[in-house]
Each structure stands twice: as C-alpha cells, then as structure tokens.
Design an enzyme around this catalytic site. Structure first.
Site, short mmCIF file in Angstrom:
data_model
loop_
_atom_site.label_atom_id
_atom_site.label_comp_id
_atom_site.label_asym_id
_atom_site.label_seq_id
_atom_site.Cartn_x
_atom_site.Cartn_y
_atom_site.Cartn_z
CG HIS A 138 -6.08 1.70 5.50
ND1 HIS A 138 -5.50 2.44 6.39
CD2 HIS A 138 -5.25 0.76 5.27
CE1 HIS A 138 -4.31 2.19 6.83
NE2 HIS A 138 -3.83 1.16 5.94
CE LYS B 190 -0.19 3.19 4.71
NZ LYS B 190 -0.12 3.34 6.23
N GLY C 162 2.30 2.14 10.62
CA GLY C 162 3.36 3.37 10.46
C GLY C 162 3.64 3.74 11.68
CG ASN D 237 -1.51 1.04 1.36
OD1 ASN D 237 -1.86 2.02 0.46
ND2 ASN D 237 -2.37 1.20 2.65
CD GLU E 149 -2.83 5.28 6.96
OE1 GLU E 149 -3.06 5.33 5.51
OE2 GLU E 149 -2.18 4.83 7.35
CD GLU F 162 -3.48 -2.97 7.45
OE1 GLU F 162 -2.53 -3.30 6.94
OE2 GLU F 162 -3.97 -1.55 7.42
CB SER G 211 5.06 -1.71 11.86
OG SER G 211 4.71 -0.53 12.28
#
Ligand code: PGA
Length: 266
Positions: A94, A11, A172, A9, A96, A166, A212
């Site tokens: 996701h 991003k 991250g 991904n 985010e 996730e 990560s």
C-alpha cells in the site's frame, strides 16, 4: 471465470467495539453472494476477535500488513505465520506503507512471499504518484513495481494474486481516477503479468481499482474490461456506502442509499 472482490481497508481506524458495530451494520445491509468475495481488513487488534465471530459465507478477513519473517526478535511486528488462520488476505505494498514506513520493493517482495508461504492471498497495491503521472511515467512505474514485488513468487503462485491499481493521487483525496485512466493502467498491469508469467496465469489474477471509490462511480468502473472489483478505503467505514458498493458489484441495484456523509477521511 474470475470472481469479483470488494475489500474494505479500515486503516488505523475503529476500536474493537466500533469494528463490531460496523460489522453488524454490514451484516444487515449485505447479502452473501457467490458472485463476489467481500473482504474486511480491520486493524490488527480487531482481526483476532473478528475471526472468531465473522460469518465466513458472507465476509472474509484481510490483514493490512505483516512482517516477512515468520518469527524472531522483531519487537512490535506481527508475522504472516501469526496472521495465517485469522485472515485469508493481506494488503501489501500500500502506498501509505511505501511512503510513511519506507517500504521498498525489496521489502514488499519479501512480504508477498511470506504471505503466499503462509497460504494467504496478497492484495498487492501498485500505482503511480501525481508527479509520475504528470511525467507520463505511469506505465513504467506499474511495470517496475510488479516486476520487483513479485520476483520471489513462482508462476503458479502468481495465479492466486490480487493486484490493486491504486494511483497515489486518488487515495483519500476524493479525486477519482477516470475510467479511461483505470482501463489503461489495467491493460499495463495485465500485459506486464502476461510478459512475465504467460496468459493463462494472468487470466486468473484479479485486478481491482482503489482510490476514493464511492458507490456513485461503481457502475462506470464495472464497465472496464478486466476489472474485478475494488479496494475501498474511507467509504468502507460507512456501512451504507460500502453495502451499496458491494451490491452494485454483485450486480444488484445499490438499494436506497442514505446521503453520503461528507467527510470520508482516510
Ligand atoms: P480511499 O483509500 O478509498 O479512502 O481513497 C483507498 C485505499 O487506501 O486503499
């Protein structure tokens, strides 16, 4: 037998030129294998040109987002119908997007349905945040998200899904979930699916870990029962690191890995 999958991904990073440079590097460092699907998820602007040039035997493409209506007056949005034909997969749910764009389970359910309707495979992300983990609510969060996000699918459609566990606190942050934690979460995900859709369907669903991920941890994660691969963020933009993750998942050694660049920001 489920085929393993590693998705990168990217991003909101990389221009189209940079995306092509990264693909060149990946192409040199990764060999095609029938054992693992490798899915690259560039930004929307790079998706179309990449779809023209990519070697389908080696890499498949994924979008990072779509809108749930197929067409209409939705300025700035891109529909699953528009992305179909360019991508095989779409990341959805996701954290985010849940956090920064207010995507609720209701919106995610509609997106999942639009992705499936347009013959692509959702990579549905689920996972708890730090407070939920500290409050021992991980299992409940996973059950709630899965139940709500898949509500518009038929049982048959669920079989083709990819679910990515996730944990939000591991995305991250450089903080990885321990294999025991991932293993527990995967059990919850699979037992929830089994309760809703039965064992035969659940056995076909691929479940990934994301958060990560770097090559160093891959061998340990691959020992986890019923884990089928990885959704990789920051490390997927480091061609050597991503290639090493793919190679390990393919079952070959990581190869010689140049020292990992320290700041792999998401
Ligand atoms: P990360 O991102 O690997 O940089 O933690 C994972 C993701 O957002 O899917």
């Amino acid at each position: 037998m489920r085929k393993r999958l590693v998705a990168g991904n990217w991003k909101m990073n990389l221009t189209v030129d940079e995306a092509f440079k990264l693909v060149d590097h990946l192409d040199k460092n990764i060999s095609a294998s029938p054992k693992v699907d490798v899915v690259l998820c560039p930004s929307m602007v790079a998706l179309e040109p990449m779809s023209q040039k990519l070697k389908p035997m080696k890499f498949q493409l994924g979008a990072q987002n779509v809108y749930f209506q197929d067409s209409g007056s939705f300025t700035g949005e891109v529909s699953a119908a528009q992305v179909a034909g360019l991508a095989d997969y779409v990341i959805v749910g996701h954290s985010e997007r849940r956090m920064h764009f207010g995507e609720t389970n209701d919106i995610i359910a509609r997106k999942v349905s639009a992705i499936v309707r347009n013959k692509m495979t959702p990579i549905l992300c689920v996972g708890e945040n730090l407070f939920e983990r500290q409050d021992n609510e991980t299992a409940q969060v996973l059950r709630d998200q899965l139940t709500a996000d898949l509500v518009m699918l038929t049982t048959r459609e669920v079989a083709n899904l990819v679910i990515a566990y996730e944990p939000v606190w591991a995305i991250g942050t450089g903080e990885i979930a321990k294999p025991e934690q991932v293993s527990k979460a995967i059990k919850v995900i699979r037992s929830t699916l089994e309760g809703l859709y039965g064992q035969a369907v659940t056995n076909e669903v691929r479940v990934l870990y994301g958060g990560s991920v770097v090559a160093d941890y891959v061998a340990d994660y691959l020992k986890i029962k019923d884990l089928d691969g990885f959704l990789v963020g920051g490390a997927s933009r480091n061609p050597y690191e991503f290639a090493a993750i793919v190679k390990l998942t393919q079952g070959s050694g990581a190869g010689k890995l140049p020292k990992l660049t320290k700041a792999l920001k998401s």
